[in-house]
Design an enzyme around this catalytic site. Structure first.
Site, short mmCIF file in Angstrom:
data_model
loop_
_atom_site.label_atom_id
_atom_site.label_comp_id
_atom_site.label_asym_id
_atom_site.label_seq_id
_atom_site.Cartn_x
_atom_site.Cartn_y
_atom_site.Cartn_z
N SER A 448 39.86 -60.70 11.54
CA SER A 448 39.14 -60.09 10.41
C SER A 448 38.32 -58.90 10.86
O SER A 448 37.85 -58.14 10.02
CB SER A 448 38.26 -61.14 9.73
OG SER A 448 37.54 -61.86 10.69
N HIS A 469 46.12 -59.55 7.40
CA HIS A 469 44.79 -60.09 7.10
C HIS A 469 44.80 -60.83 5.76
O HIS A 469 44.83 -60.22 4.70
CB HIS A 469 43.77 -58.94 7.09
CG HIS A 469 42.37 -59.40 6.89
ND1 HIS A 469 41.46 -58.73 6.10
CD2 HIS A 469 41.71 -60.50 7.35
CE1 HIS A 469 40.31 -59.38 6.11
NE2 HIS A 469 40.44 -60.46 6.85
N GLU A 481 46.18 -57.88 3.37
CA GLU A 481 46.12 -56.53 3.93
C GLU A 481 47.06 -56.48 5.14
O GLU A 481 46.98 -57.35 6.01
CB GLU A 481 44.70 -56.20 4.40
CG GLU A 481 43.69 -56.02 3.28
CD GLU A 481 42.31 -55.61 3.79
OE1 GLU A 481 41.68 -54.75 3.17
OE2 GLU A 481 41.84 -56.17 4.81
N ASN A 519 36.82 -55.77 3.55
CA ASN A 519 35.53 -56.13 4.13
C ASN A 519 34.63 -54.91 4.29
O ASN A 519 33.41 -55.01 4.24
CB ASN A 519 35.72 -56.84 5.47
CG ASN A 519 36.19 -58.28 5.26
OD1 ASN A 519 36.05 -58.82 4.15
ND2 ASN A 519 36.74 -58.88 6.28
P1 NAI Z 1 39.09 -71.93 12.64
O1 NAI Z 1 38.06 -72.15 13.67
O2 NAI Z 1 39.09 -72.74 11.41
O3 NAI Z 1 40.54 -72.10 13.30
C1 NAI Z 1 40.90 -71.60 14.55
C2 NAI Z 1 41.89 -72.58 15.14
O4 NAI Z 1 42.49 -72.02 16.29
C3 NAI Z 1 41.25 -73.91 15.56
O5 NAI Z 1 41.87 -74.96 14.86
C4 NAI Z 1 41.55 -73.98 17.05
O6 NAI Z 1 41.82 -75.28 17.49
C5 NAI Z 1 42.76 -73.07 17.17
N1 NAI Z 1 42.97 -72.55 18.50
C6 NAI Z 1 42.05 -72.06 19.36
N2 NAI Z 1 42.64 -71.68 20.52
C7 NAI Z 1 43.96 -71.95 20.37
C8 NAI Z 1 45.09 -71.80 21.22
N3 NAI Z 1 44.96 -71.31 22.45
N4 NAI Z 1 46.29 -72.16 20.74
C9 NAI Z 1 46.41 -72.67 19.52
N5 NAI Z 1 45.38 -72.85 18.68
C10 NAI Z 1 44.17 -72.50 19.10
O7 NAI Z 1 39.03 -70.36 12.29
P2 NAI Z 1 39.58 -69.61 11.02
O8 NAI Z 1 38.50 -69.45 10.06
O9 NAI Z 1 40.86 -70.22 10.62
O10 NAI Z 1 39.86 -68.14 11.61
C11 NAI Z 1 40.98 -67.85 12.40
C12 NAI Z 1 41.15 -66.33 12.47
O11 NAI Z 1 41.28 -65.82 11.15
C13 NAI Z 1 40.00 -65.59 13.08
O12 NAI Z 1 40.52 -64.50 13.80
C14 NAI Z 1 39.21 -65.11 11.89
O13 NAI Z 1 38.44 -63.96 12.16
C15 NAI Z 1 40.32 -64.80 10.93
N6 NAI Z 1 39.96 -64.80 9.51
C16 NAI Z 1 39.12 -65.76 9.00
C17 NAI Z 1 38.81 -65.75 7.65
C18 NAI Z 1 37.93 -66.81 7.06
O14 NAI Z 1 37.54 -66.68 5.89
N7 NAI Z 1 37.60 -67.86 7.78
C19 NAI Z 1 39.37 -64.73 6.74
C20 NAI Z 1 40.29 -63.84 7.38
C21 NAI Z 1 40.55 -63.87 8.70
#
Ligand code: NAI
Length: 726
Positions: A448, A469, A481, A519
């Protein structure tokens, strides 16, 4: 014996209908030439009218079946270009009157007419089907029925406001029409909207058989007026709907509920409610007259014009490949990988399997894999509950998702979406590992905030790295996006765009800059909300000002949903990138430091005790001014926030972050919930006029500081008398 004959011709010299007559039943197949889906227009109406006249006189024809010759569906609605082209309310009203007269004639037609419905049966299409004497629908998930006109700022204009309540009951009809909801075949059957739902291959056959049975008297036309209800529902219906007092209660309750939702900003549902009510108080024909009047006035109103423009913009985006060179083709995508199965990863996996594509998801360990599977399962269960999927389809969709904590199965995916923690080193490490196991797949990152170019730096194949995104929750938020870096290959862009479209997203291509587009424009909007809090605004006043402007939720409620810590993190990134105009006041930090993170921690600016959301007065102790809040004028607060957003959108367009005002409007409406009836930030600026916008911004700059400095592009427009949309 079957005969196929030519029919009257449309103005364009092409035929919309073909007629097949077999054993006394004429099947009319609508197949509007040159269109993927059928829409209703004056030409179709005229041709249909002439056909009815002929069939009326043809003694060999005892009954009629109305069906679509398109694979994609029955009729998607009235031709919107036709509505857009009207120059006056009177002209639009006349259009509606004409359609009503046509369907009245159909309803009174002495030979029975059966509608055979598959796929989309929406708006004018459903009004047409409701004027028929019997409705058979193909019982698969592709069949959708509804009157979504309010979403275009209109009311149904061809008798829908009168026929739907009489067919399924007032409460059920209002529930569908006021929100522009659609229902699947099974629900339609339960509501009494269709008489039968049959396996799709049998649709035509059953419709013909029913037409014949109606003609011979073996089958009777169903008594309308929602008498499908049984048990408690039936009692309720009798109490409320079958007598004037009950109906009056029902209508005023519906109106109150509506105003709570629309804040009086959307005239269409209110007019719709009036037309339904009028029809019950003064009779069907009077109801039709009011419906046509409302249709006419709304069709030329600003909110409807804006909603129609947004509709056309999203339709155009569905066909947009994301690259200008028409020779560039998307690569075929047959298998998709997802890295990380947290909030975003599991959402991305869901929309991909829902599109019918197999997904291999990698998580850190077996427990995390199980959690991701459970999250996807929960969304599927919700769809089963809403009858959008049946058990077999649920099973088949769930089977498309497999997980691993290694790299097995990821070597053959065509595209992988990475959604692990927001950590550059981790993302880079996983990109390198992916390139090891997969020599040709695309690596898409859901970051993001990290520039795509930074993630791609050092990659073996930077041309295959791109940003995708998504927004949270992925299965609900319609926008995606797509962010290429300078090194991304056009074919990779087209592939990511095509995948997003298959996932049902409205896709805009944006530039690789801080905050990308959505954003970035949200940044100054949220910062301004924080400034207002620091100046002493009360939370409910501020949120009320923006919902009053037309946003679905206010900025402070939004911050609570997103997480105040997340908001603070994003604002720091944007401040570092853009400097002063994105500087948020210090005040927010104290709130985060106090452990108030928003809904996820049970406490932010609001509290959520017992599921009830209330402003938490104690949060004011952390803000300048304490608990004594100042009364600030709502229109002024709305102006400050909306102009901060619109001005930043103009900057983003000037910087080439969005390709066009169209994309910028769509991004704001679908990514942030910018009021759709205002058409997006660029339409809003056009409505104000660039010179007036520059004046207002300059005034705000003089009062509140340089963050309101008008965008160079806006100043240029003001000087040259230009507009963003021509
Ligand atoms: P989250 O913390 O819910 O999920 C991340 C997941 O990645 C966790 O389940 C973790 O176990 C897993 N993970 C970590 N290292 C790993 C690896 N080496 N191999 C496989 N899995 C692994 O985070 P979330 O919110 O889903 O965000 C993920 C990405 O999406 C980030 O880059 C964030 O900036 C982006 N994003 C988040 C938004 C939101 O509203 N939360 C919106 C748009 C983008």
């Amino acid at each position: 014996m079957t005969t196929c004959e030519a029919t009257a011709e449309t103005a364009g010299g092409e035929r919309c209908f073909t007629v097949e007559v077999a054993d006394g039943v004429a099947t009319l197949l609508l197949d509007v030439p040159g269109q993927g889906v059928n829409t209703l227009s004056a030409e179709v109406g005229d041709e249909f009218d002439r056909l009815l006249t002929r069939l009326e006189q043809d003694a060999s024809v005892k009954a009629i079946v109305l069906a679509s010759g398109k694979r994609e569906g029955f009729v998607a609605g009235a031709k919107i270009e036709m509505i857009r082209a009207v120059a006056s309310a009177a002209e639009a009203e006349a259009l509606s009157r004409r359609a009503q007269a046509g369907f009245d004639r159909l309803e009174r037609f002495h030979k029975p007419v059966v509608a055979a419905i598959h796929g989309a049966c929406l708006g004018g299409g459903l009004e047409w089907a409701m004027a028929c004497h019997y409705r058979v629908a193909a019982g698969d998930p592709k069949t959708t029925l509804g009157l979504p006109e309010v979403q275009l700022g209109l009311v149904p204009g061809a008798g829908g406001t009168q026929r739907l309540p009489r067919l399924i009951g007032i409460a059920a009809a209002l529930d569908l029409m006021l929100a522009g909801k659609t229902v699947k075949a099974r629900k339609a059957l339960k509501l009494g909207l269709v008489d039968e739902a049959v396996p799709p291959p049998l649709l035509r056959q059953v419709a013909v058989a029913r037409a014949r049975a109606l003609a011979s008297g073996e089958l009777r036309r169903r008594r309308p007026a929602g008498h499908q209800a049984r048990g408690v529902e039936r009692v309720q219906q009798a109490l409320l709907e079958d007598n004037p007092v009950g109906r009056s209660v029902l209508f005023s309750q519906a109106r109150q509920q509506l105003l709570r939702k629309t804040h009086g900003q959307y005239p269409a549902p209110e007019r719709l409610l009036e037309a339904v009510r009028h029809g019950y108080e003064r009779g069907f024909q009077a109801g039709l007259a009011l419906e046509a009047k409302a249709f006419g006035e709304l069709a030329v109103s600003d909110p409807s014009r804006r909603l129609v423009e947004i509709f056309f913009a999203t339709t155009a985006l569905k066909k947009d490949t994301g690259v200008d060179d028409a020779a560039v083709r998307a690569r075929p995508v047959e298998r998709v990988g997802v890295l990380g199965g947290g909030l975003m990863g599991s959402g991305i996996a869901y929309v991909t399997v829902a599109a019918g594509l197999p997904v291999r998801l990698r998580e850190r360990d077996a427990a995390a894999c199980a959690k991701a599977l459970a999250s996807v399962g929960a969304v599927l269960d919700e769809r089963v509950k809403r009858k959008a999927l049946d058990r077999l389809e649920r099973l088949a969709t769930a089977r498309l998702l497999t997980t691993t904590s290694g790299w097995e199965g990821l070597g053959t995916v065509d595209l992988l979406v990475e959604a692990v923690f927001e950590d550059l080193a981790l993302k880079r490490e996983l990109l390198a590992a992916f390139e090891q196991v997969n020599p040709r797949g695309i690596f898409a990152t859901n970051t993001s905030s990290i520039p795509i170019a930074d993630i791609a730096r050092g990659a073996r194949r930077p041309e295959a790295v791109i940003g995708m995104h998504y927004f949270s929750p992925v299965h609900r938020m319609p926008l995606l996006e797509i962010i290429p870096s300078a090194a991304t290959a056009p074919e990779v862009i087209a592939t990511a765009v095509a995948l997003g479209q298959r996932q049902g997203k409205t896709v805009i291509r944006v530039g690789d800059g801080p905050g990308f587009y959505v954003n970035r424009i949200l940044g100054p909007y949220m910062a301004e909300a924080a400034w207002l809090l620091a100046e002493g605004a009360a939370i409910e006043d501020l949120d009320g000002a923006l919902t009053g402007y037309g946003f679905p939720v206010g900025p402070i409620a939004l911050l609570d949903e997103v997480g105040i810590d997340v908001g603070e993190k994003v604002s720091k990134i944007l401040h570092a990138a853009f400097g002063e105009r994105m500087r948020p006041p210090e005040a927010l930090h104290a709130v985060v430091a106090a452990g108030r993170l928003g809904r996820k921690s049970g406490k932010g600016f609001y509290t959520y005790d017992g599921g009830k959301k209330r402003v938490d007065e104690t949060v004011y102790d952390l803000l300048p001014g304490g608990r004594r809040r100042r009364r600030l004028a709502r229109p002024e607060m709305a102006e400050r926030l909306s102009l901060a957003l619109c001005n930043e959108a103009a900057r983003a367009l000037g910087d080439g972050i969005v390709r066009s005002a169209r994309d910028g409007d769509v991004g704001a409406v679908f990514g942030i919930g910018f009021p759709p009836f205002r058409g997006g930030p660029f339409r809003a600026l056009d409505a104000m006029g660039a010179a007036a916008a520059v004046d207002a911004l300059s005034r705000l700059r003089d009062r509140h500081g340089p963050r309101f400095e008008p965008a160079p592009l806006l100043v240029e427009q003001a000087r040259g008398g230009g507009r963003f949309h021509l």
